[in-house]
Design an enzyme around this catalytic site. Sequence first.
Site, short mmCIF file in Angstrom:
data_model
loop_
_atom_site.label_atom_id
_atom_site.label_comp_id
_atom_site.label_asym_id
_atom_site.label_seq_id
_atom_site.Cartn_x
_atom_site.Cartn_y
_atom_site.Cartn_z
N CYS A 2 44.37 -4.32 64.83
CA CYS A 2 43.52 -4.77 63.74
C CYS A 2 43.02 -3.55 62.97
O CYS A 2 43.42 -2.44 63.22
CB CYS A 2 42.34 -5.55 64.30
SG CYS A 2 42.68 -6.41 65.82
N ARG A 28 48.33 -3.38 58.53
CA ARG A 28 48.35 -3.30 59.99
C ARG A 28 48.58 -4.66 60.62
O ARG A 28 48.88 -4.76 61.80
CB ARG A 28 47.03 -2.71 60.50
CG ARG A 28 46.80 -1.28 60.05
CD ARG A 28 45.40 -0.80 60.39
NE ARG A 28 45.20 -0.64 61.82
CZ ARG A 28 45.41 0.48 62.49
NH1 ARG A 28 45.85 1.55 61.85
NH2 ARG A 28 45.18 0.56 63.77
N TRP A 75 43.63 -9.43 64.43
CA TRP A 75 44.92 -9.97 64.85
C TRP A 75 44.67 -10.62 66.20
O TRP A 75 44.32 -9.95 67.17
CB TRP A 75 45.95 -8.85 64.96
CG TRP A 75 47.36 -9.28 65.18
CD1 TRP A 75 48.29 -9.61 64.23
CD2 TRP A 75 48.03 -9.40 66.44
NE1 TRP A 75 49.48 -9.93 64.82
CE2 TRP A 75 49.36 -9.81 66.17
CE3 TRP A 75 47.64 -9.22 67.77
CZ2 TRP A 75 50.29 -10.02 67.17
CZ3 TRP A 75 48.56 -9.44 68.77
CH2 TRP A 75 49.87 -9.83 68.48
N ASN A 100 38.51 -3.11 67.97
CA ASN A 100 39.96 -3.17 68.15
C ASN A 100 40.26 -2.88 69.61
O ASN A 100 39.57 -2.09 70.25
CB ASN A 100 40.68 -2.12 67.30
CG ASN A 100 40.67 -2.47 65.83
OD1 ASN A 100 40.29 -3.58 65.44
ND2 ASN A 100 41.10 -1.53 65.01
N GLY A 101 41.35 -3.50 70.12
CA GLY A 101 41.74 -3.26 71.49
C GLY A 101 41.55 -4.48 72.36
O GLY A 101 41.40 -5.60 71.87
N GLU A 486 68.83 -2.93 65.20
CA GLU A 486 67.79 -2.75 64.19
C GLU A 486 67.96 -3.75 63.04
O GLU A 486 66.98 -4.29 62.51
CB GLU A 486 67.83 -1.32 63.67
CG GLU A 486 66.87 -1.02 62.54
CD GLU A 486 65.41 -1.16 62.89
OE1 GLU A 486 64.57 -1.06 61.98
OE2 GLU A 486 65.08 -1.36 64.08
N GLU A 493 62.06 -10.13 61.73
CA GLU A 493 60.68 -9.76 61.38
C GLU A 493 60.23 -10.37 60.06
O GLU A 493 59.11 -10.89 59.96
CB GLU A 493 60.54 -8.24 61.30
CG GLU A 493 60.47 -7.54 62.64
CD GLU A 493 60.32 -6.05 62.47
OE1 GLU A 493 59.43 -5.47 63.12
OE2 GLU A 493 61.08 -5.44 61.70
N HIS A 509 82.23 -12.10 76.27
CA HIS A 509 81.49 -12.31 77.51
C HIS A 509 80.29 -13.23 77.31
O HIS A 509 79.34 -13.19 78.09
CB HIS A 509 81.03 -10.95 78.07
CG HIS A 509 82.17 -10.05 78.44
ND1 HIS A 509 83.01 -10.31 79.49
CD2 HIS A 509 82.62 -8.90 77.87
CE1 HIS A 509 83.93 -9.36 79.58
NE2 HIS A 509 83.71 -8.49 78.60
N LYS A 608 51.23 -3.72 62.27
CA LYS A 608 51.88 -2.43 62.07
C LYS A 608 51.61 -1.48 63.23
O LYS A 608 52.53 -0.88 63.78
CB LYS A 608 51.38 -1.81 60.76
CG LYS A 608 52.04 -0.48 60.42
CD LYS A 608 53.50 -0.67 60.09
CE LYS A 608 54.15 0.62 59.63
NZ LYS A 608 55.60 0.45 59.41
#
Length: 613
Positions: A2, A28, A75, A100-101, A486, A493, A509, A608
Amino acid sequence: MCGIVGAIRQDTNVVEFLVDGLKRLEYRGYDSSGIAVNTGNSIERVRRTGRVALMEEAAQEVGLNGLLGIGHTRWATHGGVTEPNAHPHISGGLIAVVHNGIIENFETERERLQALGYEFTSQTDTEVIAHAIHYEYTHAAQGDLFAAVQAACQHFHGAYAIGVIATDKQDQLITARMGCPLLVALGENETFIASDVSAVISQTRRVVFLEDGDIAKLSTNGIDILVDKNRQVAERTVRVSELSLASLELGLYNHFMQKEIHEQPKAIADTAEVLINDVFRPEIFGEKAAEVFAEIDSIKILACGTSYYAGLTAKYWLESIAKIPTDIEIASEYRYRDVIANPKQLVVTISQSGETLDTMEALKYAQSLGHTHSLSICNVMESALPRESELVFYTRAGAEIGVASTKAFTTQLVALFGLSVTLGVLRGHVNEQQQHDYVEQLRQLPGDIQHALNLEPQIVTWAQQFAKKSDALFLGRGIHYPVALEGALKLKEITYIHAEAYPAGELKHGPLALVDENMPVVVIAPHDKLLDKVKANMQEVSARGGELFVFTDLDSNFNASEGVHVIRTPRHVGVLSPILHTIPVQLLSYHTALARGTDVDKPRNLAKSVTVE
């Protein structure tokens, strides 16, 4: 994941800065936002789910005004996307907190605080921080906000960056950091906090990066007191940020991802410059690099997401050019398994932000097992991973705002290629002529990237077809398999199309069962030693009615036909081909997202800077 902002000012309303700072942190990733302001008589709060603009409108409607405030973009981790779960959280009308966290022991803390009489109105772990500080403030700390935050932090296990204000403390803002990014920015008669420098660059360039365990008391004069993890008074260096305000603006582009894709020739040239000028001298990676590189016998790469794919590519280079055994692990998995440590192994961590929590904790775990040598490849100066690493190489990508990484990935590849050649020289596997050849390839790479960008009109045509699909398959062989990975990640995404990537030889396979006329198959097929093998794999797809979309080069002798679409780069660029062929898959994802109408820069559910597990 966040964003946090906060400010204490002498004579200017903080609301405009709080809103502007949160807008600059939108990249972010977030799902709700809010601000709390000390109005002089009380703490007033505005919160909204959705975009910051909705919260801004609400703040304007109520005429929020004050000289001290905090703000947050959330977030969701604990609890759904609801206004009661949005930050800031307030306890007793007295203490307001943004965080945050993740507080890992929040359930135990919640029970402790409920037993003390606190009622919870959200599902978040953050609310325990607000109540814990309130309890300390009104009991043992006896109205000392700094002491209350110190005492409360003793109860928390996990990662946090917090900003704290109190109703009756109009002259101070308290902040603390453990495991999540946080900085203090110093202005004239005003002081700010933020998750990263982009939020404050419009106000000041003078910043102080807090370290793990730091707790600081701020006033309009700056940092009044700062203690470290040992609760000893400490000082932190004031640095002048070189971040350009222009790099945070869209300019002529429609999206930051589009801008950052097109900035890659310059970003790659800037990153390669030091490798070219110093001709792969070990000191590029740090003063002790020559000594460290002489002692190592292998390499372990730790990374997540796109950075992990950069590491997969590097494994090919390191083992082919430097002849050094290399393994790579997903950082979030590495730290939770029994590991056989090798003190002679160089641990390489890769992170755009330098704050990726899983990678940071994986490095700490490696160090606890006896790994003494470490190298960080990072895009953000003074971030956590470089500070914890013995050696560091900073990529020169500049600010990357789009959630989906583009220029950060390709500059990471340049850095890792430089590491491979440098080790190859030191180990006697790269001679002087080869060094010269590698330098020339790096010199030409930005021009080759520009040629790849010129393929955009052709790729737009493909994107119109991809936009109608629900699934896609990406194939590559050898060093181009990570490019396929990628490409599939980028498509997932930002377009929300289900995409998978496989080594082309693995088709028979299992994945071949997915192939039909509705499954587009993207193939990375430059003219290298595996080209004939890739062509055989493509025949397997065509025989099952699959539609092929092939990225190749002029040397490969591919011909377009019914069910086989071909886009060619001007030439094969040899060992640097993975970097070049990353550009078309980025453009394919971007234009497919445009055609589908998704939010390119802020894809749903993603952030982000991943600062939680």
